[in-house]
Design a protein around this motif. Structure first.
Motif, PDB file in Angstrom:
ATOM      1  N   GLU A  41      -3.276  23.656  24.253  1.00 12.33           N
ATOM      2  CA  GLU A  41      -2.967  23.031  25.532  1.00 12.33           C
ATOM      3  C   GLU A  41      -3.723  23.712  26.670  1.00 12.33           C
ATOM      4  O   GLU A  41      -4.296  23.044  27.539  1.00 12.33           O
ATOM      5  CB  GLU A  41      -1.464  23.086  25.790  1.00 12.33           C
ATOM      6  CG  GLU A  41      -1.045  22.306  27.023  1.00 12.33           C
ATOM      7  CD  GLU A  41       0.461  22.218  27.155  1.00 12.33           C
ATOM      8  OE1 GLU A  41       0.989  21.095  27.191  1.00 12.33           O
ATOM      9  OE2 GLU A  41       1.118  23.283  27.237  1.00 12.33           O
ATOM     10  N   MET A  42      -3.759  25.047  26.650  1.00  8.71           N
ATOM     11  CA  MET A  42      -4.477  25.767  27.709  1.00  8.71           C
ATOM     12  C   MET A  42      -5.983  25.458  27.647  1.00  8.71           C
ATOM     13  O   MET A  42      -6.633  25.285  28.687  1.00  8.71           O
ATOM     14  CB  MET A  42      -4.249  27.267  27.593  1.00  8.71           C
ATOM     15  CG  MET A  42      -4.893  28.051  28.717  1.00  8.71           C
ATOM     16  SD  MET A  42      -4.534  29.808  28.659  1.00  8.71           S
ATOM     17  CE  MET A  42      -5.487  30.361  30.086  1.00  8.71           C
ATOM     18  N   HIS A  74       6.074  14.054  34.625  1.00  5.31           N
ATOM     19  CA  HIS A  74       5.039  15.061  34.395  1.00  5.31           C
ATOM     20  C   HIS A  74       3.795  14.770  35.237  1.00  5.31           C
ATOM     21  O   HIS A  74       3.176  15.680  35.798  1.00  5.31           O
ATOM     22  CB  HIS A  74       4.679  15.080  32.910  1.00  5.31           C
ATOM     23  CG  HIS A  74       4.091  16.364  32.456  1.00  5.31           C
ATOM     24  ND1 HIS A  74       3.940  16.704  31.141  1.00  5.31           N
ATOM     25  CD2 HIS A  74       3.604  17.419  33.149  1.00  5.31           C
ATOM     26  CE1 HIS A  74       3.386  17.898  31.051  1.00  5.31           C
ATOM     27  NE2 HIS A  74       3.171  18.352  32.254  1.00  5.31           N
ATOM     28  N   VAL A  75       3.434  13.504  35.329  1.00  6.17           N
ATOM     29  CA  VAL A  75       2.277  13.099  36.146  1.00  6.17           C
ATOM     30  C   VAL A  75       2.521  13.441  37.614  1.00  6.17           C
ATOM     31  O   VAL A  75       1.637  13.964  38.301  1.00  6.17           O
ATOM     32  CB  VAL A  75       1.993  11.590  35.980  1.00  6.17           C
ATOM     33  CG1 VAL A  75       0.962  11.120  37.006  1.00  6.17           C
ATOM     34  CG2 VAL A  75       1.496  11.291  34.571  1.00  6.17           C
ATOM     35  N   TYR A  86      -0.790  14.814  28.041  1.00  6.88           N
ATOM     36  CA  TYR A  86       0.494  14.135  28.179  1.00  6.88           C
ATOM     37  C   TYR A  86       1.078  13.743  26.826  1.00  6.88           C
ATOM     38  O   TYR A  86       1.901  12.858  26.729  1.00  6.88           O
ATOM     39  CB  TYR A  86       0.361  12.905  29.092  1.00  6.88           C
ATOM     40  CG  TYR A  86       0.015  13.281  30.510  1.00  6.88           C
ATOM     41  CD1 TYR A  86       0.837  14.149  31.237  1.00  6.88           C
ATOM     42  CD2 TYR A  86      -1.147  12.815  31.109  1.00  6.88           C
ATOM     43  CE1 TYR A  86       0.506  14.521  32.528  1.00  6.88           C
ATOM     44  CE2 TYR A  86      -1.474  13.187  32.411  1.00  6.88           C
ATOM     45  CZ  TYR A  86      -0.652  14.041  33.104  1.00  6.88           C
ATOM     46  OH  TYR A  86      -0.970  14.427  34.390  1.00  6.88           O
ATOM     47  N   THR A  87       0.620  14.422  25.776  1.00  5.89           N
ATOM     48  CA  THR A  87       1.189  14.208  24.447  1.00  5.89           C
ATOM     49  C   THR A  87       2.436  15.071  24.305  1.00  5.89           C
ATOM     50  O   THR A  87       2.576  16.090  24.992  1.00  5.89           O
ATOM     51  CB  THR A  87       0.188  14.589  23.348  1.00  5.89           C
ATOM     52  OG1 THR A  87      -0.254  15.939  23.566  1.00  5.89           O
ATOM     53  CG2 THR A  87      -1.013  13.681  23.384  1.00  5.89           C
ATOM     54  N   TYR A 109      -6.620  14.672  32.726  1.00  6.33           N
ATOM     55  CA  TYR A 109      -5.513  15.248  31.952  1.00  6.33           C
ATOM     56  C   TYR A 109      -5.087  14.293  30.852  1.00  6.33           C
ATOM     57  O   TYR A 109      -4.753  14.719  29.735  1.00  6.33           O
ATOM     58  CB  TYR A 109      -4.328  15.569  32.857  1.00  6.33           C
ATOM     59  CG  TYR A 109      -4.560  16.736  33.801  1.00  6.33           C
ATOM     60  CD1 TYR A 109      -5.695  17.534  33.691  1.00  6.33           C
ATOM     61  CD2 TYR A 109      -3.647  17.039  34.798  1.00  6.33           C
ATOM     62  CE1 TYR A 109      -5.910  18.590  34.546  1.00  6.33           C
ATOM     63  CE2 TYR A 109      -3.842  18.095  35.665  1.00  6.33           C
ATOM     64  CZ  TYR A 109      -4.982  18.868  35.538  1.00  6.33           C
ATOM     65  OH  TYR A 109      -5.192  19.921  36.387  1.00  6.33           O
ATOM     66  N   TYR A 110      -5.085  13.009  31.168  1.00  2.58           N
ATOM     67  CA  TYR A 110      -4.732  12.008  30.156  1.00  2.58           C
ATOM     68  C   TYR A 110      -5.790  11.973  29.049  1.00  2.58           C
ATOM     69  O   TYR A 110      -5.462  11.951  27.857  1.00  2.58           O
ATOM     70  CB  TYR A 110      -4.597  10.629  30.806  1.00  2.58           C
ATOM     71  CG  TYR A 110      -4.413   9.508  29.814  1.00  2.58           C
ATOM     72  CD1 TYR A 110      -3.186   9.308  29.187  1.00  2.58           C
ATOM     73  CD2 TYR A 110      -5.485   8.666  29.498  1.00  2.58           C
ATOM     74  CE1 TYR A 110      -3.030   8.286  28.253  1.00  2.58           C
ATOM     75  CE2 TYR A 110      -5.328   7.640  28.581  1.00  2.58           C
ATOM     76  CZ  TYR A 110      -4.103   7.453  27.961  1.00  2.58           C
ATOM     77  OH  TYR A 110      -3.952   6.441  27.035  1.00  2.58           O
ATOM     78  N   LEU A 111      -7.062  11.984  29.442  1.00  5.27           N
ATOM     79  CA  LEU A 111      -8.150  11.924  28.466  1.00  5.27           C
ATOM     80  C   LEU A 111      -8.194  13.155  27.577  1.00  5.27           C
ATOM     81  O   LEU A 111      -8.612  13.074  26.423  1.00  5.27           O
ATOM     82  CB  LEU A 111      -9.498  11.749  29.187  1.00  5.27           C
ATOM     83  CG  LEU A 111      -9.698  10.422  29.939  1.00  5.27           C
ATOM     84  CD1 LEU A 111     -11.007  10.442  30.702  1.00  5.27           C
ATOM     85  CD2 LEU A 111      -9.669   9.247  28.954  1.00  5.27           C
ATOM     86  N   PHE A 112      -7.760  14.301  28.107  1.00  4.67           N
ATOM     87  CA  PHE A 112      -7.765  15.535  27.332  1.00  4.67           C
ATOM     88  C   PHE A 112      -6.401  15.819  26.688  1.00  4.67           C
ATOM     89  O   PHE A 112      -6.066  16.966  26.385  1.00  4.67           O
ATOM     90  CB  PHE A 112      -8.198  16.720  28.206  1.00  4.67           C
ATOM     91  CG  PHE A 112      -9.690  16.772  28.428  1.00  4.67           C
ATOM     92  CD1 PHE A 112     -10.522  17.355  27.495  1.00  4.67           C
ATOM     93  CD2 PHE A 112     -10.253  16.214  29.569  1.00  4.67           C
ATOM     94  CE1 PHE A 112     -11.894  17.400  27.699  1.00  4.67           C
ATOM     95  CE2 PHE A 112     -11.621  16.254  29.776  1.00  4.67           C
ATOM     96  CZ  PHE A 112     -12.449  16.851  28.846  1.00  4.67           C
TER      97      PHE A 112
END
Length: 465
Positions: A80-81, A13-14, A69-70, A63-66
């Motif tokens: 998510e949006m 995904h990353v 990637y959960t 993206y990780y902080l928000f």
């Protein structure tokens, strides 16, 4: 199993996100310099190309902080949006700040604006494609998460109901352990496998991904024992409380120096930041609406004056935020009446008190327009539960459970109940259900949705007499 797969999936995904960021950036460059502006610009292409090197890792970190990637099993698309929008907004702010610090004034801000919107669009599209792919796989029986329930309770049944209703989540319940229900008992195909003590025997034999503790309220004294057993297994454990019949709300927990505290009801608007955003939207929105509807209000003023003697504005006491009374404004749609009668009487069909032009105003909600000034004063909001008169507040708070919760937020000109058809002479209980949903699930997006729905189906009211 799931844990190992999730690690590999997150890495993939990353990588996909990195490609999307690069693609969005160069699409923005093409749009800016090949379509909108034929000149190459003050800076050469290599400068713009080099800028992508710090942008990609910065955005991936954001993206990780928000929480992008959960796992997507039960994460909503709107949430998510919204996280994508927040991450990209912070990203653009950081880029602009960096450009200011290094004094690169010729770097195209238009390119960055285009990149902002293109990247949000492509990231949202990518995640929806991934979501669709994963849900399709789970419906076919792949990538499932195997769960064991510990405790047979109302909470266990509700949990099973939701999992059965949502096969795209990919949850597979292997069974239930309980000391008071006979082994072999089934609920919608899920069997009771045995006693809770069998947990340590079952765990080595099954490759479980999760254990869900679903004890009944009368068995909470065993919670510490059960948690200890579950944690010995090393399997992820979650607790599904059986208090819906006791506390039928959406509680949340907070940490006070290591002491967990459960708040009975989650009200997002108690957050200062969210309250500020909503108030800002109310001020801007009410000013714009007053300007837009000023011809309609002027026409109404003239018609009221010509068709009925009395004041133009009808003021009525209503109960607002924190149970504080305020005077709500409306265009007068009735004949002038004694204050004592007005405080305690509902408007009924073919009510003789309503004037000819008043009927038109009430049907089209024009009589509500002066409440825009209540919004501007801070007594009301554009969106929120409708305020009621003190007499009826006292009556309903004794008859309807949780009625007074609506006063934890500012009352509104329109609301979630109103756009769902609960206006005028309709069920107060159903109206309160919708009001509570709005209070507990408030977002700025929900407010905008309600305002849009009000335009299409909120102004004309068949229940307005």
């Amino acid at each position: 199993m799931i844990k190992e797969n999730q690690k590999h999936f997150n890495r993939l995904h990353v990588v996909l996100d990195a490609f999307v960021i690069i693609i969005a950036y160069f699409i923005a460059w093409i749009i800016k310099f090949l379509f909108l502006d034929e000149s190459v610009g003050a800076l050469p292409f290599r400068i713009y190309a080099a800028a992508i090197l710090p942008i990609v890792p910065t955005y991936l970190l954001l993206y990780y902080l928000f929480s992008l990637y959960t796992p997507k099993r039960v994460q909503g698309r709107r949430l998510e949006m919204w996280n994508i929008v927040k991450a990209n907004t912070v990203g653009i702010a950081l880029i602009l700040g960096a450009l200011y610090l290094i004094k690169m004034m010729h770097f195209s801000r238009e390119l960055l604006a285009i990149f902002y919107f293109v990247n949000i669009l492509l990231e949202t599209g990518l995640r929806n494609l991934i979501r669709y792919f994963l849900r399709s796989m789970r419906k076919k029986g792949y990538n499932l998460k195997h769960i064991l329930l510990v405790g047979y309770s109302h909470a266990a049944e509700e949990y099973i109901d939701r999992i059965i209703a949502n096969p795209q989540w990919g949850y597979k319940i292997r069974g239930i352990l309980d000391d008071h229900v006979e082994a072999g008992t089934e609920y919608k195909g899920v069997k009771v496998l045995g006693r809770i003590a069998n947990l340590m025997v079952i765990l080595p034999q099954n490759r479980l991904d999760e254990i869900a503790i679903t004890l009944g309220l009368n068995e909470y004294y065993r919670l510490e024992e059960i948690v200890a057993l579950c944690e010995k297994s090393g399997v992820h454990t979650k607790f599904i409380p059986d208090y819906n019949r006791v506390i039928p709300t959406k509680p949340y927990t907070e940490d006070i120096l290591g002491l967990p505290v459960i708040n009975i009801r989650h009200v997002p608007l108690t957050n200062t930041y969210y309250a500020f955003l909503k108030r800002l939207m109310d001020i801007v929105g009410s000013i714009c609406a007053i300007v837009i509807f000023s011809p309609v209000m002027l026409f109404s003023v003239v018609m009221i004056k010509l068709t009925s003697p009395g004041p133009l504005i009808f003021k009525q006491e209503r109960v607002g935020l924190h149970n504080r009374p305020f005077m709500m404004y409306k265009f007068r749609s009735m004949e002038v009446q004694a204050p004592e009668k007005e405080k305690t009487r509902w408007t009924v069909k073919d009510d003789p008190r309503v004037t000819g032009f008043g009927k038109f105003m009430r049907k089209t909600s024009i009589d509500e327009l002066p409440q825009l000034f209540n919004v501007l004063k801070g007594e009301m909001s554009l969106v929120g539960p409708r305020p009621e008169r003190p007499f009826f507040v006292e009556k309903f708070k004794e008859e309807i459970p949780r009625y007074m919760i609506k006063h934890q937020v500012r009352p509104g000109i329109t609301g979630w109940a109103q756009v769902n058809g609960y206006r005028g002479n309709t069920s107060i209980r159903k109206r309160i259900e919708y009001d509570l949903y709005y209070i507990e699930n408030w977002t700025l997006g929900l407010d905008i949705k309600i305002l849009i729905l009000t335009i299409f189906k909120g102004f004309i009211n068949k229940n307005a007499y």
